[in-house]
Design a protein around this motif. Sequence first.
Motif, short mmCIF file in Angstrom:
data_model
loop_
_atom_site.label_atom_id
_atom_site.label_comp_id
_atom_site.label_asym_id
_atom_site.label_seq_id
_atom_site.Cartn_x
_atom_site.Cartn_y
_atom_site.Cartn_z
N ASP A 24 49.27 48.25 80.22
CA ASP A 24 48.46 49.03 81.15
C ASP A 24 47.02 49.20 80.67
O ASP A 24 46.18 49.70 81.38
CB ASP A 24 49.09 50.38 81.46
CG ASP A 24 49.30 51.25 80.24
OD1 ASP A 24 49.03 50.78 79.12
OD2 ASP A 24 49.74 52.39 80.41
N ASN A 25 46.77 48.74 79.45
CA ASN A 25 45.40 48.73 78.93
C ASN A 25 45.34 47.80 77.72
O ASN A 25 46.38 47.34 77.23
CB ASN A 25 44.92 50.15 78.58
CG ASN A 25 45.73 50.80 77.49
OD1 ASN A 25 45.88 50.26 76.40
ND2 ASN A 25 46.28 51.98 77.79
N ASP A 27 44.56 48.35 74.62
CA ASP A 27 45.13 48.88 73.37
C ASP A 27 46.64 48.68 73.32
O ASP A 27 47.19 48.30 72.29
CB ASP A 27 44.78 50.35 73.19
CG ASP A 27 43.30 50.57 72.92
OD1 ASP A 27 42.64 49.63 72.42
OD2 ASP A 27 42.81 51.68 73.22
N SER A 60 38.49 45.48 88.14
CA SER A 60 38.84 46.61 87.26
C SER A 60 38.49 46.32 85.80
O SER A 60 38.34 47.23 85.01
CB SER A 60 40.34 46.91 87.36
OG SER A 60 41.10 45.92 86.70
N ILE A 62 40.42 45.13 83.57
CA ILE A 62 41.60 45.21 82.70
C ILE A 62 42.07 43.82 82.29
O ILE A 62 42.41 43.59 81.13
CB ILE A 62 42.73 46.01 83.37
CG1 ILE A 62 42.29 47.47 83.51
CG2 ILE A 62 44.03 45.91 82.58
CD1 ILE A 62 43.25 48.33 84.32
N GLU A 65 39.87 42.48 79.53
CA GLU A 65 40.09 43.16 78.25
C GLU A 65 41.38 42.67 77.59
O GLU A 65 41.40 42.40 76.39
CB GLU A 65 40.17 44.67 78.47
CG GLU A 65 38.86 45.30 78.88
CD GLU A 65 39.01 46.77 79.23
OE1 GLU A 65 40.11 47.33 79.03
OE2 GLU A 65 38.02 47.36 79.70
#
Length: 121
Positions: A24-25, A27, A60, A62, A65
Amino acid sequence: MEVITHIAGAYKIAELQADTVLLDNADNALQIFVDLYYQDYERVIVHEKNIIPAFFDLSSGIAGEILQKCSNYKMHMYIVGDFEKYPGKSIRDFIFESNKGKLVNFHPTVAAALEKFNQVK
């Protein structure tokens, strides 16, 4: 989260299975990649249902990333699922271009992903 191990050629591949969103991210993705790396996995199959839906909305950020973490840590990730439900031109082009490379690919089934892994050197 359950990790199912597959072998394709010389590669040990982790297939992640869960009933919840795992990525979801960036990290969380990095933590999963590091954990897998220390278990001798260099490749991972992630089901589309285990990725936050915003990943498929390229605006977004995401996706960028998370994919940057794949690149930085040399973790090949193949995403498995039904991508027809994402009709936007940008995501369709992104999937098309990603599938030309080796680092991140999108496939309809685990079997298709494993076949592609067998072709990657």
